[in-house]
Design a protein around this motif. Structure first.
Motif, PDB file in Angstrom:
ATOM      1  N   UNK A  38       0.873  -1.108   0.025  1.00 10.63           N
ATOM      2  CA  UNK A  38      -0.211  -0.095  -0.020  1.00 10.63           C
ATOM      3  C   UNK A  38       0.932   0.985  -0.111  1.00 10.63           C
ATOM      4  N   UNK A  39       1.890   1.204   0.867  1.00  7.89           N
ATOM      5  CA  UNK A  39       2.775   2.414   0.920  1.00  7.89           C
ATOM      6  C   UNK A  39       3.741   2.767  -0.135  1.00  7.89           C
ATOM      7  N   UNK A  40       3.968   1.757  -1.230  1.00  4.21           N
ATOM      8  CA  UNK A  40       4.734   1.880  -2.109  1.00  4.21           C
ATOM      9  C   UNK A  40       3.811   2.176  -3.542  1.00  4.21           C
ATOM     10  N   UNK A  41       2.784   1.804  -3.399  1.00  3.01           N
ATOM     11  CA  UNK A  41       1.765   1.778  -4.556  1.00  3.01           C
ATOM     12  C   UNK A  41       1.970   3.280  -5.419  1.00  3.01           C
ATOM     13  N   UNK A  42       2.062   3.085  -6.754  1.00  2.00           N
ATOM     14  CA  UNK A  42       2.249   4.236  -7.522  1.00  2.00           C
ATOM     15  C   UNK A  42       3.680   4.871  -7.499  1.00  2.00           C
ATOM     16  N   UNK A  43       4.315   4.504  -6.500  1.00  2.00           N
ATOM     17  CA  UNK A  43       5.940   5.083  -6.591  1.00  2.00           C
ATOM     18  C   UNK A  43       6.821   4.053  -7.217  1.00  2.00           C
ATOM     19  N   UNK A  44       6.754   2.744  -7.399  1.00  2.00           N
ATOM     20  CA  UNK A  44       7.694   2.110  -8.256  1.00  2.00           C
ATOM     21  C   UNK A  44       7.169   0.616  -7.722  1.00  2.00           C
ATOM     22  N   UNK A  45       7.433  -0.334  -9.092  1.00  2.00           N
ATOM     23  CA  UNK A  45       7.275  -1.837  -8.593  1.00  2.00           C
ATOM     24  C   UNK A  45       8.176  -2.383  -7.641  1.00  2.00           C
ATOM     25  N   UNK A  46       7.680  -3.322  -6.731  1.00  2.00           N
ATOM     26  CA  UNK A  46       8.352  -3.741  -5.622  1.00  2.00           C
ATOM     27  C   UNK A  46       9.191  -5.100  -5.970  1.00  2.00           C
ATOM     28  N   UNK A  47      10.334  -5.113  -5.554  1.00  2.00           N
ATOM     29  CA  UNK A  47      10.995  -6.462  -5.634  1.00  2.00           C
ATOM     30  C   UNK A  47      11.267  -6.623  -4.098  1.00  2.00           C
ATOM     31  N   UNK A  48      10.860  -7.821  -3.446  1.00  2.00           N
ATOM     32  CA  UNK A  48      11.425  -8.389  -2.095  1.00  2.00           C
ATOM     33  C   UNK A  48      12.544  -9.138  -2.264  1.00  2.00           C
ATOM     34  N   UNK A  49      13.589  -8.688  -1.328  1.00  2.00           N
ATOM     35  CA  UNK A  49      14.845  -9.619  -1.282  1.00  2.00           C
ATOM     36  C   UNK A  49      14.385 -10.379  -0.024  1.00  2.00           C
TER      37      UNK A  49
END
Length: 482
Positions: free
Chosen positions: A23-34
Motif C-alpha cells: 500500500x505504501x509503495x503503490x504508484x511509486x515503483x514496482x516492488x521487488x522483495x529480497x
C-alpha cells in the motif's frame, strides 16, 4: 517504454507487514522483495509473491550485489533490523540513498553507538563491552550496579536484563555465555521519572534527507512490563511543549552524531529526573508506527521511507492529532508454553473507542518464551484525551482471556497495563486463574504466568510528573494542550 525501475525491499522478521509495504509503495515503483532464508520468510513467501517479485538472497555480499545490480533498482530499503547492514552494503555498491555501511554498523551495534554518542557529547551513559565471560567482572566494576545487560545486536528487548545486586549478577553470568558468538554490553541503568499511568520513556520518529533531519512525531509509551517488555504506544505523547522540544532536539542531535544522512530513524529516550537520556537509536521505522500514523494523521510512514530511499522529497511531517490514538499489545508468557484458548475478542471490539483487535497467535500455537517483547495481539483505539485512553484500556483489557498450558499446568490470564514503576520491581505481582490440570488446587506462584498481567490501581493522568521537575500535564485540562 520499458518497465519502471523497481524499489527493492529486503524483508524479514520485524518488518512492517507485506500489505503495508504494498500500500505504501503503490504508484511509486514496482516492488521487488529480497528474501533471506528464515522461518518467517518461508511462511510469508507466498504472500510476498502475490504482492511483488521475490528474489532470494544468497548470503554472499558480492553475489547479492551482482544479483541486485541486474534488477537496476531505483532504491533499496528495509524495515527489518536484521537486514540493515545487508541493505546498506547493497545501496553503497549501487550508489543509492541509504545508511552507509559504517553508519549501519553503528546503528546495529549498541556498544559502538554508545561510544559515538559519548564522543560527540550527545549522551554519556556508561557502557562497557563484554565479548566473553572473562570481561564480565571488569564491566561490572566499570559501570557499577544497578545495570542493564543487553546483546550487542538485538531488537524487541531480546535478551535484556536488569541487574540490581551481586547475587543477580552472579546468577545472570552463569546463563549469558552459552553461545561463544554472542557479545554483550553492560550499561548504566537509567532510572525514569514516575509517569503516573504512562511510561517513563518516549520515542522520537525522524526523517533525514540531504536537507537535514526533521521530527515526524514524538510517541508516548505505556509502562514497561519487567524487565523491559513493551506493551504499546500512543500519539501524541503526554508531554508539555517544552519537554517535547527537548526530546526532539536530543533525538536530532543523536541521529546527526551517528552520521545518518538518509532514511527514517526511531530513537528511544528515557525521561529521567535529570533530563532526557538516549536509550538507543534504531535506523528504521519503529514497530506498528505506520498503523498508528495512518490512523491518527492519515500519513503513511512506509511511503515516507520509500520516497527517501528513492531520493525524492518526503511529505510534510504529520500534524499532531486532536485526539489520543493508541495501540496496546498483550505479551506472551516468558517461559515456553502453548496457547489453548483466546476469548473476549468480540466483546472488546464492541466497545466505543476501540477501532480494532488483531490476534497474532492462534489456539495451539507454541510460544517459545523469553524476556523479549513477544506480542500476543494488537488492540487499537482512540479517545478524547490521555485520561480517557487510560479509562478505556482499563475497561477493555479484562475482557480478553488467554489460556496457556505447558503440558503439566494450565493457567488463564488477562492483559493489564503495568505500573510505571514495575521495571524497578524484581518479582512483580501477577494475577492469574491458575490450576494444575485435572486437580482442584491452586499451585504455588509460577514464573510462567504472563508478566503483563499485573493488577494495578490506576493513578490519574494529572499525576504524571515531569521528567524535568515540573508537571508534564497541566491540571484540569486536556493533556493534549488544546
Amino acid at each position: 517504454m520499458g518497465e519502471p525501475a523497481p524499489l527493492v525491499v529486503a524483508y524479514d522478521v520485524g518488518s512492517v507487514s507485506p500489505a503495508e509495504i504494498a500500500v505504501g509503495v503503490a504508484g511509486l515503483a514496482p516492488v521487488v522483495f529480497l528474501l533471506p532464508r528464515s522461518p518467517h520468510v518461508r511462511t510469508l513467501r507466498p504472500v510476498l509473491a502475490e504482492l511483488g517479485r521475490v528474489v532470494q538472497l544468497t548470503g554472499s555480499a558480492q553475489r547479492d550485489a551482482v544479483l541486485v545490480r541486474r534488477l537496476a533498482p531505483a532504491g533499496v530499503l528495509t524495515f527489518s533490523e536484521n537486514l540493515l547492514r545487508v541493505t546498506a552494503g547493497l545501496a553503497h555498491a549501487l550508489g543509492l540513498p541509504h545508511h552507509t555501511p559504517e553508519v549501519a554498523e553503528v546503528l546495529t551495534d549498541k556498544y559502538r553507538q554508545r561510544q559515538r554518542l559519548r564522543a560527540a557529547g550527545v549522551d554519556a551513559v556508561a557502557c562497557h563491552l563484554v565479548p566473553d565471560a572473562a570481561a564480565w567482572e571488569e564491566a561490572l566494576a566499570a559501570v557499577g550496579l544497578p545495570a542493564v545487560v543487553k546483546p550487542v545486536q538485538g531488537q524487541g528487548s531480546r535478551g535484556t536484563f536488569a541487574v540490581h545486586d551481586r547475587a543477580e549478577a552472579d546468577s545472570l553470568r552463569s546463563r549469558l555465555f552459552t553461545d561463544p558468538g554472542e557479545s554483550w554490553v553492560v550499561e548504566q541503568l537509567l532510572s525514569g521519572q514516575p509517569g503516573g499511568p504512562f511510561g517513563d520513556y518516549v520515542s522520537v520518529e525522524t526523517a533525514t534527507d540531504p536537507h537535514g533531519t526533521r521530527v515526524l512525531a514524538v510517541t508516548g509509551k505505556h509502562p514497561l512490563t519487567p524487565p523491559f517488555r513493551e506493551t504499546g504506544q500512543f500519539w501524541p505523547a503526554a508531554l508539555a511543549p517544552d519537554h517535547t522540544a527537548a526530546v526532539s532536539d536530543l533525538a536530532v542531535r543523536a541521529v546527526t552524531a551517528l552520521g545518518v544522512t538518509t532514511g527514517i530513524c526511531h530513537t528511544e529516550i528515557k525521561l529521567t529526573p535529570h533530563g532526557p537520556r538516549i536509550i538507543e537509536v534504531n535506523g528504521r521505522l519503529g514497530g506498528h508506527l505506520n498503523e498508528l500514523s495512518r490512523r491518527a494523521c492519515g500519513v503513511d510512514l512506509v511511503r515516507t521511507a520509500a520516497l527517501l530511499a528513492l531520493g525524492a522529497a518526503p511529505p510534510p511531517a504529520p500534524a499532531p492529532p486532536d485526539r489520543v490514538y493508541f495501540q496496546f499489545n498483550g505479551l506472551a508468557p516468558d517461559s515456553p508454553c502453548h496457547l489453548r484458548t483466546l476469548t473476549g475478542a468480540d466483546e472488546i471490539r464492541s466497545l466505543e473507542g476501540i477501532t480494532g483487535y488483531r490476534p497474532y497467535v492462534r489456539p495451539g500455537d507454541h510460544l517459545s518464551g523469553g524476556v523479549g517483547s513477544t506480542f500476543m495481539d494488537l488492540l487499537t483505539g482512540d479517545a478524547p484525551d490521555h485520561s480517557a485512553m487510560v479509562d478505556l484500556l482499563d475497561q477493555a483489557l479484562p475482557l480478553l482471556r488467554y489460556e496457556f498450558t505447558d503440558g503439566a499446568t494450565t493457567w488463564t490470564v488477562s492483559p493489564q497495563r503495568a505500573r510505571a514503576d514495575d521495571t524497578a520491581q524484581r518479582t512483580p505481582a501477577t494475577t492469574t486463574d491458575k490450576a494444575v490440570e485435572g486437580a482442584g488446587v491452586s499451585p504455588r506462584p509460577d514464573p510462567r504466568q504472563s508478566l503483563d498481567s499485573s493488577r494495578v490501581q490506576k493513578p490519574s493522568a494529572s499525576g504524571f510528573e515531569s521528567a524535568f521537575g515540573s508537571p508534564l500535564l497541566a491540571p484540569d485540562r486536556s493533556p493534549l494542550g488544546k
